[in-house]
Design a protein around this motif. Structure first.
Motif, short mmCIF file in Angstrom:
data_model
loop_
_atom_site.label_atom_id
_atom_site.label_comp_id
_atom_site.label_asym_id
_atom_site.label_seq_id
_atom_site.Cartn_x
_atom_site.Cartn_y
_atom_site.Cartn_z
N ALA B 24 1.01 -1.21 -0.25
CA ALA B 24 -0.19 0.24 -0.07
C ALA B 24 0.74 1.24 0.60
O ALA B 24 1.85 1.50 0.53
N ARG B 25 0.06 2.61 -0.70
CA ARG B 25 1.05 3.47 -1.05
C ARG B 25 0.50 4.98 -0.29
O ARG B 25 -1.09 4.45 0.14
N GLU B 26 0.66 5.70 0.11
CA GLU B 26 -0.08 7.21 0.36
C GLU B 26 -1.00 7.24 0.06
O GLU B 26 -2.02 7.77 0.61
N ASP B 27 -1.08 7.32 -1.25
CA ASP B 27 -2.40 7.74 -1.98
C ASP B 27 -3.04 5.98 -2.33
O ASP B 27 -4.57 6.76 -2.64
N ASP B 28 -3.48 5.72 -1.42
CA ASP B 28 -4.33 4.66 -1.59
C ASP B 28 -5.37 5.53 -0.13
O ASP B 28 -5.76 4.33 0.02
N ALA B 29 -4.80 5.77 0.59
CA ALA B 29 -5.51 6.08 2.09
C ALA B 29 -7.21 6.35 1.94
O ALA B 29 -7.71 5.38 2.98
N GLU B 30 -7.32 6.59 0.79
CA GLU B 30 -8.77 6.72 0.69
C GLU B 30 -9.49 5.21 0.68
O GLU B 30 -10.70 5.70 1.45
N PHE B 31 -8.63 4.30 0.28
CA PHE B 31 -9.55 3.76 0.06
C PHE B 31 -9.72 2.74 1.08
O PHE B 31 -10.51 2.17 1.61
N THR B 32 -8.52 2.37 1.73
CA THR B 32 -8.33 2.24 2.94
C THR B 32 -8.91 2.59 4.24
O THR B 32 -9.10 1.69 4.64
N ILE B 53 -8.53 11.44 6.66
CA ILE B 53 -7.93 10.69 5.27
C ILE B 53 -6.29 10.79 6.11
O ILE B 53 -5.54 10.17 5.02
N GLU B 54 -6.00 12.25 6.08
CA GLU B 54 -4.65 12.81 6.40
C GLU B 54 -3.78 11.63 7.79
O GLU B 54 -2.83 10.98 6.97
N ASP B 55 -4.54 11.33 8.49
CA ASP B 55 -4.08 10.42 9.03
C ASP B 55 -3.50 8.99 8.84
O ASP B 55 -3.54 8.13 8.92
N GLN B 56 -5.12 8.92 7.77
CA GLN B 56 -4.97 6.90 6.99
C GLN B 56 -3.38 7.33 6.09
O GLN B 56 -1.68 6.72 6.73
N ARG B 57 -3.20 8.34 5.61
CA ARG B 57 -1.89 8.58 4.85
C ARG B 57 -0.64 8.19 5.73
O ARG B 57 0.37 7.50 5.37
N GLN B 63 3.97 2.55 7.60
CA GLN B 63 3.80 1.27 7.59
C GLN B 63 4.94 1.32 6.18
O GLN B 63 6.04 0.15 6.16
N GLU B 64 4.97 1.75 5.05
CA GLU B 64 5.53 1.36 3.83
C GLU B 64 7.45 1.73 4.59
O GLU B 64 7.68 0.87 4.09
N LYS B 65 7.73 2.43 5.61
CA LYS B 65 9.24 2.54 6.06
C LYS B 65 9.52 1.25 7.06
O LYS B 65 10.51 0.85 7.32
N ARG B 66 8.74 0.79 7.08
CA ARG B 66 8.75 -0.50 8.56
C ARG B 66 9.44 -1.62 7.93
O ARG B 66 8.71 -1.82 6.82
N GLU B 67 10.50 -2.71 8.37
CA GLU B 67 11.12 -3.42 7.83
C GLU B 67 10.07 -4.63 8.50
O GLU B 67 10.73 -5.45 8.06
N ASP B 68 9.40 -4.11 9.56
CA ASP B 68 8.61 -6.14 9.92
C ASP B 68 7.12 -5.95 9.86
O ASP B 68 6.09 -6.82 9.63
N SER B 69 7.05 -5.22 8.67
CA SER B 69 5.34 -4.78 8.44
C SER B 69 4.89 -4.47 6.89
O SER B 69 5.70 -3.60 6.41
N TYR B 70 4.31 -5.09 6.50
CA TYR B 70 3.48 -4.84 5.21
C TYR B 70 1.85 -4.96 5.16
O TYR B 70 1.04 -5.52 5.42
N PHE B 71 1.28 -3.82 4.60
CA PHE B 71 0.39 -3.68 4.77
C PHE B 71 0.15 -3.39 3.03
O PHE B 71 0.54 -2.88 2.05
N LEU B 72 -0.65 -4.49 2.46
CA LEU B 72 -0.59 -5.57 1.54
C LEU B 72 -1.98 -4.33 1.08
O LEU B 72 -3.44 -4.82 0.88
N VAL B 73 -2.40 -4.23 -0.47
CA VAL B 73 -3.46 -4.02 -1.19
C VAL B 73 -3.30 -5.03 -1.96
O VAL B 73 -2.32 -5.20 -2.86
N PHE B 74 -4.92 -4.89 -2.99
CA PHE B 74 -5.08 -5.33 -3.93
C PHE B 74 -6.21 -4.92 -5.09
O PHE B 74 -7.03 -4.51 -3.98
N SER B 75 -5.96 -5.28 -5.93
CA SER B 75 -6.51 -4.32 -7.39
C SER B 75 -7.07 -5.25 -8.42
O SER B 75 -6.27 -6.59 -8.30
N ASP B 76 -7.91 -5.57 -9.51
CA ASP B 76 -8.09 -6.31 -10.59
C ASP B 76 -7.05 -5.84 -11.30
O ASP B 76 -6.81 -4.66 -11.31
N LEU B 77 -7.01 -6.20 -12.38
CA LEU B 77 -5.99 -6.07 -13.41
C LEU B 77 -6.07 -4.23 -14.43
O LEU B 77 -5.42 -4.05 -15.07
N ASN B 78 -7.35 -4.00 -13.81
CA ASN B 78 -7.73 -2.76 -14.44
C ASN B 78 -7.72 -1.38 -12.88
O ASN B 78 -7.00 -0.18 -13.35
#
Lengths: 80, 197
Positions: B24-32, B53-57, B63-78
């Motif tokens: 997940a990236r910062e710009d996924d905040a609205e979705f997550t 949304i800013e808090d989520q961002r 999360q992106e910086k952490r070495e012990d944690s992955y927060f993942l998002v799934f999308s369709d091919l589009n």
């Protein structure tokens, strides 16, 4: 074996439940009918009736009764 | 890459038949944020997110910086997002981690492949040997998923906030491997089918 018997067998075998639990059964009502179980059921029905479900029908297959309705469509031709 | 898969998933999306898995990236905040607030049948089993949304961002940035944690998002091919999963508190030496933050609102074919991809990532890319997860007993679909991938209930406690039992699952790689072929066969069988529209 009748179509209804084949249909019921796909459910009872996939979900390991008895036939009396089938009427009214809906997707995610029981632990076994989760996303993985759903696709296992669809595979079992395709094999039992030698058909290939359209993707939209796989998605619409939301209950025991709805499944019979879908299979009764002309493209599948499974009568009950 | 074998011991630390972080670089792998931060720089490269994992592309399946119908599903893309990525960090997940910062710009996924609205979705997550929205997925944790707008799905009544799912959110009754998770803690409500009340931040902005800013808090989520900001949280996603951490999360992106952490070495012990992955927060993942799934999308369709589009690129249409439909779910999240987290692998966190990773102990790379002990080869264990916690699995959670799971919210999947795709169709059953997409959800199946998402479940498959996240377990493949955990066991085969990150080389973990065991995952731990907690699920409310009433959350039948989540309990079902954990059992379908080989999870075993190793304990439970009562959550007074939610007023229901919380099941503690252990999913070993050994048990997952016993289920893996069956799941992969389903992913391969249905993964290439296209919708009419």
């Amino acid at each position: 074996m009748s179509n209804l018997e084949k249909y019921n067998e796909a459910f009872t075998t996939t979900f390991e439940i008895t036939e009396d639990k089938l009427p009214g059964l809906k997707y995610q009502d029981i632990q076994a009918w989760d996303s993985v179980g759903h696709m296992s059921l669809v595979a079992a029905l395709e094999d039992a009736f030698d058909i290939m479900f359209d993707t939209d029908d796989i998605i619409d297959f939301s209950s025991y009764e709805k499944g019979k309705e879908i299979l009764s469509k002309a493209e599948y031709g499974v009568g009950f | 890459m074998k011991k630390r898969g972080k670089e792998l998933i931060l720089t490269k999306d994992i592309i399946g038949n119908q599903v893309i898995l990525r960090s997940a990236r910062e710009d996924d905040a609205e979705f997550t944020l929205a997925i944790r607030q707008n799905n009544a049948n799912k959110t009754q089993y998770v803690h409500a997110l009340t931040g902005s949304i800013e808090d989520q961002r900001n949280w996603l940035s951490e999360q992106e910086k952490r070495e012990d944690s992955y927060f993942l998002v799934f999308s369709d091919l589009n690129g249409k997002l439909f779910g999240t999963y987290g692998i966190y508190n990773i102990d790379f030496q002990g080869k264990s981690a916690e699995l959670g933050r799971a919210m999947l609102i795709g169709n059953p074919i997409e959800n199946l492949e998402a479940i498959y991809l996240v377990h493949e990532l955990a066991y085969n890319e990150l080389a973990l040997k065991v995952l731990y997860t907690e699920v409310f007993e009433n959350n039948t679909s989540a309990v079902g998923v954990n059992k379908q991938v080989g999870g075993v209930v190793i304990g439970q406690d009562y959550n007074s906030e939610f007023k229901m039992n919380n099941l503690h699952f252990e999913i070993t790689k050994e048990n997952y491997d016993k289920k893996r072929d069956g799941i992969k066969k389903l992913v391969d069988r249905f993964g290439k089918r296209q919708r009419r529209n």
